[in-house]
Each structure stands twice: as structure tokens, then as C-alpha cells.
Design a protein around this motif. Structure first.
Motif, PDB file in Angstrom:
ATOM      1  N   SER A  36       1.953  -5.680   4.837  1.00 37.37           N
ATOM      2  CA  SER A  36       1.907  -5.039   6.027  1.00 37.37           C
ATOM      3  C   SER A  36       2.874  -5.012   7.150  1.00 37.37           C
ATOM      4  O   SER A  36       3.952  -5.835   7.038  1.00 37.37           O
ATOM      5  CB  SER A  36       0.575  -5.957   6.761  1.00 37.37           C
ATOM      6  OG  SER A  36      -0.601  -5.815   6.146  1.00 37.37           O
ATOM      7  N   THR A  50      -3.621   3.929  -2.309  1.00 35.22           N
ATOM      8  CA  THR A  50      -3.788   4.210  -1.154  1.00 35.22           C
ATOM      9  C   THR A  50      -3.259   3.327  -0.132  1.00 35.22           C
ATOM     10  O   THR A  50      -3.012   2.070  -0.691  1.00 35.22           O
ATOM     11  CB  THR A  50      -5.389   4.456  -0.781  1.00 35.22           C
ATOM     12  OG1 THR A  50      -6.029   3.156  -0.799  1.00 35.22           O
ATOM     13  CG2 THR A  50      -6.214   5.559  -1.536  1.00 35.22           C
ATOM     14  N   SER A  51      -2.949   3.601   1.008  1.00 36.73           N
ATOM     15  CA  SER A  51      -2.667   2.616   2.001  1.00 36.73           C
ATOM     16  C   SER A  51      -3.345   2.980   3.375  1.00 36.73           C
ATOM     17  O   SER A  51      -4.039   3.702   3.193  1.00 36.73           O
ATOM     18  CB  SER A  51      -1.232   3.142   2.242  1.00 36.73           C
ATOM     19  OG  SER A  51      -0.881   4.526   2.665  1.00 36.73           O
ATOM     20  N   ARG A  57     -10.839   3.272   0.395  1.00 41.49           N
ATOM     21  CA  ARG A  57      -9.824   2.690  -0.026  1.00 41.49           C
ATOM     22  C   ARG A  57      -9.908   2.446  -1.597  1.00 41.49           C
ATOM     23  O   ARG A  57     -10.417   1.633  -2.063  1.00 41.49           O
ATOM     24  CB  ARG A  57      -9.461   1.255   0.690  1.00 41.49           C
ATOM     25  CG  ARG A  57      -8.091   0.467   0.394  1.00 41.49           C
ATOM     26  CD  ARG A  57      -7.244   1.013   1.085  1.00 41.49           C
ATOM     27  NE  ARG A  57      -5.748   0.610   0.117  1.00 41.49           N
ATOM     28  CZ  ARG A  57      -5.147  -0.421   0.917  1.00 41.49           C
ATOM     29  NH1 ARG A  57      -5.414  -1.167   2.033  1.00 41.49           N
ATOM     30  NH2 ARG A  57      -3.937  -0.695   0.180  1.00 41.49           N
ATOM     31  N   GLU A  71       7.034   4.996   4.640  1.00 47.03           N
ATOM     32  CA  GLU A  71       7.434   3.830   3.895  1.00 47.03           C
ATOM     33  C   GLU A  71       9.132   3.591   3.832  1.00 47.03           C
ATOM     34  O   GLU A  71       9.673   2.486   3.906  1.00 47.03           O
ATOM     35  CB  GLU A  71       6.835   3.722   2.629  1.00 47.03           C
ATOM     36  CG  GLU A  71       5.182   3.624   2.396  1.00 47.03           C
ATOM     37  CD  GLU A  71       4.619   3.741   0.905  1.00 47.03           C
ATOM     38  OE1 GLU A  71       5.459   3.542   0.065  1.00 47.03           O
ATOM     39  OE2 GLU A  71       3.521   3.499   1.289  1.00 47.03           O
ATOM     40  N   TYR A 118       0.746  -0.607   9.524  1.00 49.95           N
ATOM     41  CA  TYR A 118       0.760   0.432   8.097  1.00 49.95           C
ATOM     42  C   TYR A 118       0.701  -0.924   7.063  1.00 49.95           C
ATOM     43  O   TYR A 118       1.405  -1.911   7.045  1.00 49.95           O
ATOM     44  CB  TYR A 118       2.087   1.116   7.906  1.00 49.95           C
ATOM     45  CG  TYR A 118       2.188   1.695   6.485  1.00 49.95           C
ATOM     46  CD1 TYR A 118       1.170   2.972   6.369  1.00 49.95           C
ATOM     47  CD2 TYR A 118       2.936   1.142   5.502  1.00 49.95           C
ATOM     48  CE1 TYR A 118       1.456   3.526   4.975  1.00 49.95           C
ATOM     49  CE2 TYR A 118       2.906   1.820   4.310  1.00 49.95           C
ATOM     50  CZ  TYR A 118       2.030   2.952   4.187  1.00 49.95           C
ATOM     51  OH  TYR A 118       2.069   3.452   2.836  1.00 49.95           O
ATOM     52  N   THR A 119      -0.368  -0.489   6.159  1.00 49.14           N
ATOM     53  CA  THR A 119      -0.460  -1.415   5.013  1.00 49.14           C
ATOM     54  C   THR A 119      -0.320  -0.675   3.565  1.00 49.14           C
ATOM     55  O   THR A 119      -1.154   0.477   3.482  1.00 49.14           O
ATOM     56  CB  THR A 119      -1.876  -2.099   5.003  1.00 49.14           C
ATOM     57  OG1 THR A 119      -2.199  -2.767   6.251  1.00 49.14           O
ATOM     58  CG2 THR A 119      -2.255  -3.072   3.746  1.00 49.14           C
ATOM     59  N   ASP A 120       0.720  -0.864   2.947  1.00 48.83           N
ATOM     60  CA  ASP A 120       1.278  -0.098   1.791  1.00 48.83           C
ATOM     61  C   ASP A 120      -0.094  -0.259   0.582  1.00 48.83           C
ATOM     62  O   ASP A 120      -0.806  -1.094   0.793  1.00 48.83           O
ATOM     63  CB  ASP A 120       2.553  -0.355   1.366  1.00 48.83           C
ATOM     64  CG  ASP A 120       3.040  -1.624   0.892  1.00 48.83           C
ATOM     65  OD1 ASP A 120       1.801  -2.288   0.355  1.00 48.83           O
ATOM     66  OD2 ASP A 120       4.202  -1.861   0.636  1.00 48.83           O
ATOM     67  N   GLN A 121       0.434   0.345  -0.392  1.00 45.77           N
ATOM     68  CA  GLN A 121      -0.692   0.274  -1.644  1.00 45.77           C
ATOM     69  C   GLN A 121      -0.570  -0.956  -2.339  1.00 45.77           C
ATOM     70  O   GLN A 121      -1.539  -1.400  -2.876  1.00 45.77           O
ATOM     71  CB  GLN A 121      -0.314   1.362  -2.518  1.00 45.77           C
ATOM     72  CG  GLN A 121       1.152   1.166  -3.227  1.00 45.77           C
ATOM     73  CD  GLN A 121       2.036   1.826  -2.374  1.00 45.77           C
ATOM     74  OE1 GLN A 121       2.130   2.368  -1.327  1.00 45.77           O
ATOM     75  NE2 GLN A 121       3.402   2.024  -2.938  1.00 45.77           N
ATOM     76  N   ASN A 135      -0.638  -3.806  -0.409  1.00 43.94           N
ATOM     77  CA  ASN A 135      -1.208  -4.637   0.823  1.00 43.94           C
ATOM     78  C   ASN A 135      -0.176  -5.552   1.640  1.00 43.94           C
ATOM     79  O   ASN A 135      -0.195  -6.252   2.489  1.00 43.94           O
ATOM     80  CB  ASN A 135      -2.346  -5.549   0.307  1.00 43.94           C
ATOM     81  CG  ASN A 135      -3.670  -4.819  -0.096  1.00 43.94           C
ATOM     82  OD1 ASN A 135      -4.093  -3.883   0.571  1.00 43.94           O
ATOM     83  ND2 ASN A 135      -4.361  -5.418  -1.040  1.00 43.94           N
ATOM     84  N   ARG A 137       4.036   9.975   3.526  1.00 48.79           N
ATOM     85  CA  ARG A 137       3.768   8.817   3.544  1.00 48.79           C
ATOM     86  C   ARG A 137       4.876   7.941   2.763  1.00 48.79           C
ATOM     87  O   ARG A 137       5.259   6.882   3.448  1.00 48.79           O
ATOM     88  CB  ARG A 137       2.556   8.460   2.666  1.00 48.79           C
ATOM     89  CG  ARG A 137       2.146   6.899   2.296  1.00 48.79           C
ATOM     90  CD  ARG A 137       0.881   6.610   1.542  1.00 48.79           C
ATOM     91  NE  ARG A 137       1.504   6.291   0.631  1.00 48.79           N
ATOM     92  CZ  ARG A 137       0.635   5.729  -0.575  1.00 48.79           C
ATOM     93  NH1 ARG A 137      -0.709   5.750  -0.385  1.00 48.79           N
ATOM     94  NH2 ARG A 137       1.177   5.460  -1.789  1.00 48.79           N
TER      95      ARG A 137
END
Length: 134
Positions: A35, A98-99, A94, A124, A28-31, A33, A120
Motif C-alpha cells: 500500500s 487487480t489493484s 477484486r 506504479e 493505492y494498493t497494488d496487486q 497488496n 496503472r
């Protein structure tokens, strides 16, 4: 007869140890960046550094490797699967806010770009909680 039964149990035990269940993992890469790499036994958190951030000052903190239980992995999997199964949470490009969520196993891999949503946010929150990032 007892010796034969013991021998058979030993053989069965050895054979069953060689049978592996398919590995599954998520990332998962959050908004921002940052990871999260999630396996069945751990979460690796790789934060963005100021030199990598668009502002030049944002930092996601420190790298972390955290062991997780089967129950915790199951909870993460349930949240990720719910997101994958909700098409209106997904977008094709992207953009800001967004993630990215990825899944891979020995038989399948998939990736989606996520818009902000309650599901989401819950994922998170769980990942941050497990990594003690609050």
C-alpha cells in the motif's frame, strides 16, 4: 495612515493563514497488496510481509515515508485522475492482478478496482520511483 495600512496588511495576513485549502489524498494498493498512502506532502509505503502474503514467502520490502513536492503530488494526482476518468480500466471485483485506487477529500471520496493497464503501470512506476523501490 502608514500605521493603518500596516495594521490592515497584518490582519489580512493573519486571516489568510487561517484559510486552509481542502486536504486531498490518495491510496493505492497494488496487486501484491503493498500500500501507498499519498498526501500532499508525503508518501507512506506499507509493504506486505511474508506472513500476510498468499505464498507465505513474498515480501514487499521495508516501510518507507518519503517527502514529496507539490509538483510531484500534482503529477501523481494527474495520473490518478486519468485512471478515475477511464471507466474501461475498472472492474467490479477484486481478483488476482487487480489493484485498488482510492481518493478522498473534505467533500468527496471514491474507490475503484483496477485491471492491469498502461496507465496503472505508469502510476506504479512513479510511486516506486519516488519511494526508491526499484
Amino acid at each position: 495612515m502608514k500605521l493603518f495600512c500596516c495594521h490592515m496588511l497584518f490582519v489580512i495576513a493573519i486571516i489568510s493563514c487561517g484559510i486552509k485549502t481542502p486536504q486531498m489524498d490518495y491510496s493505492y494498493t497494488d496487486q501484491n497488496n503493498n500500500s501507498y498512502y499519498i498526501s500532499e506532502t508525503e508518501i507512506r509505503y506499507i509493504p506486505i510481509t511474508p506472513s500476510e502474503s498468499s505464498s507465505g514467502v513474498y515480501s514487499g520490502g521495508n516501510k518507507k515515508n518519503v517527502s514529496i513536492s507539490k509538483a510531484q503530488f500534482s503529477e501523481i494526482s494527474e495520473k490518478c485522475d486519468a485512471i478515475f476518468n477511464t471507466p474501461n480500466l475498472q472492474t467490479s471485483q477484486r481478483r488476482m492482478m487487480t489493484s485498488i485506487l482510492r481518493f478522498s477529500s473534505s467533500s468527496e471520496s471514491k474507490k475503484i478496482i483496477l485491471t492491469p493497464s498502461e496507465k496503472r503501470k505508469e502510476l506504479e512506476h512513479l510511486l516506486k520511483e519516488l519511494c526508491s523501490l526499484k
